[in-house]
Design an enzyme around this catalytic site. Structure first.
Site, short mmCIF file in Angstrom:
data_model
loop_
_atom_site.label_atom_id
_atom_site.label_comp_id
_atom_site.label_asym_id
_atom_site.label_seq_id
_atom_site.Cartn_x
_atom_site.Cartn_y
_atom_site.Cartn_z
N ASP A 1 44.48 35.98 50.28
CA ASP A 1 43.38 36.74 49.70
C ASP A 1 43.03 37.91 50.63
OD1 ASP A 1 41.06 37.81 48.65
OD2 ASP A 1 40.18 35.87 48.16
N HIS B 1 36.10 40.65 52.76
CA HIS B 1 36.01 39.57 53.73
C HIS B 1 36.41 39.99 55.15
CE1 HIS B 1 35.44 37.22 50.16
NE2 HIS B 1 36.62 37.59 49.70
#
Length: 303
Positions: free
Chosen positions: A189, A194
């Site tokens: 991911d 993030h």
């Protein structure tokens, strides 16, 4: 219109071949916080290849491709800004235990598109099958801000259900590393939300947030170790709704309510692994932010 609901729902499944081995499993387990203390026998079943058990939530990253919440954005009929996307929920159903090594076919398609007025919700279902038959089915619920208003079905309510009545049967806490998101993203991911402070700020967050699926995996591990004595093969299904964000370096507080007669053993209680068949209700919050909600409507079904 950025989302063509009819086009998305009418498109043929997108099929890809996936493969994984023990290195992928080990990296995933480290990414969700396993391995502390490093020599603890309970941790070694997640971090040592000679004792390796696969936590079922590994299914969400098996094969190393984009997770469902990202994969949905490349499906026919969908063209939206990644900064407007949130992961609304995740559901996983296991047909068999996930093997340490495998090759399989993953067929994904949008099975629902809901019009919330000021937002759209897409549900991407992925069916994974190997040479021996179905392995697992997972569904990612993708919330897209600013993309509703086409007059479609509103779908189910997005409001979280209240937690079970009464105090939880067990409460566990897990501290997360400052670099937890940087480690977890190596499983596939690569969303900059993030890792990149500037991108996170554009999305409305004070700093990069932890992947929802990292919290999802860490929570399942807590339940398995607490109630099922680490027996990952007993997990049948697992679902959650993402109610808020978790930041790397914070502490998860996992509250569990289990069926009458079940007695968790992972925290030193009696009856480890004796729970028969049932489901565990769970809520997850962030300790450092006054128990701010992180996961809601969370259920682990076991057999």
């Amino acid at each position: 219109m950025p989302i063509d609901a009819a086009g998305a729902l009418g498109a043929a499944p997108r099929v890809r071949e996936i493969a994984w081995d023990h290195k992928d499993v080990l990296l995933y387990h480290l990414g969700i916080g396993a391995g502390r203390p490093a020599t603890d026998p309970r941790e070694l079943r997640y971090t040592l290849e000679s004792r390796l058990h696969v936590l079922p939530s590994f299914a969400t990253v098996a094969g190393g491709g984009a997770p469902g919440v990202i994969a949905a954005l490349s499906m026919p009929g969908v063209d939206v800004d990644l900064a407007q996307v949130l992961h609304g929920g995740q559901r996983l159903r296991l047909h068999r235990p996930v093997p340490v090594r495998g090759r399989a076919s993953a067929a994904s398609r949008v099975v629902a598109a809901y019009d919330k007025g000021t937002a759209a919700v897409l549900v991407l279902r992925t069916e994974v099958t190997d040479a021996d038959g179905p392995l697992w089915t997972d569904e990612a619920e993708v919330y897209v801000r600013g993309e509703g208003g086409w007059g479609g079905d509103r779908g189910p309510s997005g409001r979280p259900s209240p937690p079970p009545a009464g105090p939880p049967d067990h409460v566990a806490e897990q501290s997360l590393r400052e670099d937890q998101a940087l480690l977890y993203r190596l499983s596939g991911d690569w969303n900059p939300l993030h890792a990149d402070p500037e991108f996170a700020a554009r999305a409305g967050f004070e700093r990069p947030v932890l992947h929802g699926l990292c919290t999802y995996g860490a929570t399942l591990r807590t339940v398995v170790d607490t109630l099922l004595d680490g027996d990952v093969s007993r997990v049948r299904a697992y679902r959650t709704r993402f109610a808020g964000v978790m930041y790397p370096g914070e502490t998860l507080r996992v509250r569990m309510w289990w069926p009458a007669g079940a007695d968790g053993g992972g925290a030193g209680r009696t009856g480890a692994g004796r729970a028969g068949t049932g489901e565990v209700r769970v809520t997850v919050s962030a300790v450092e932010r006054d128990d701010a909600a992180v996961l809601a409507d969370t259920v682990v079904r076991y057999g």
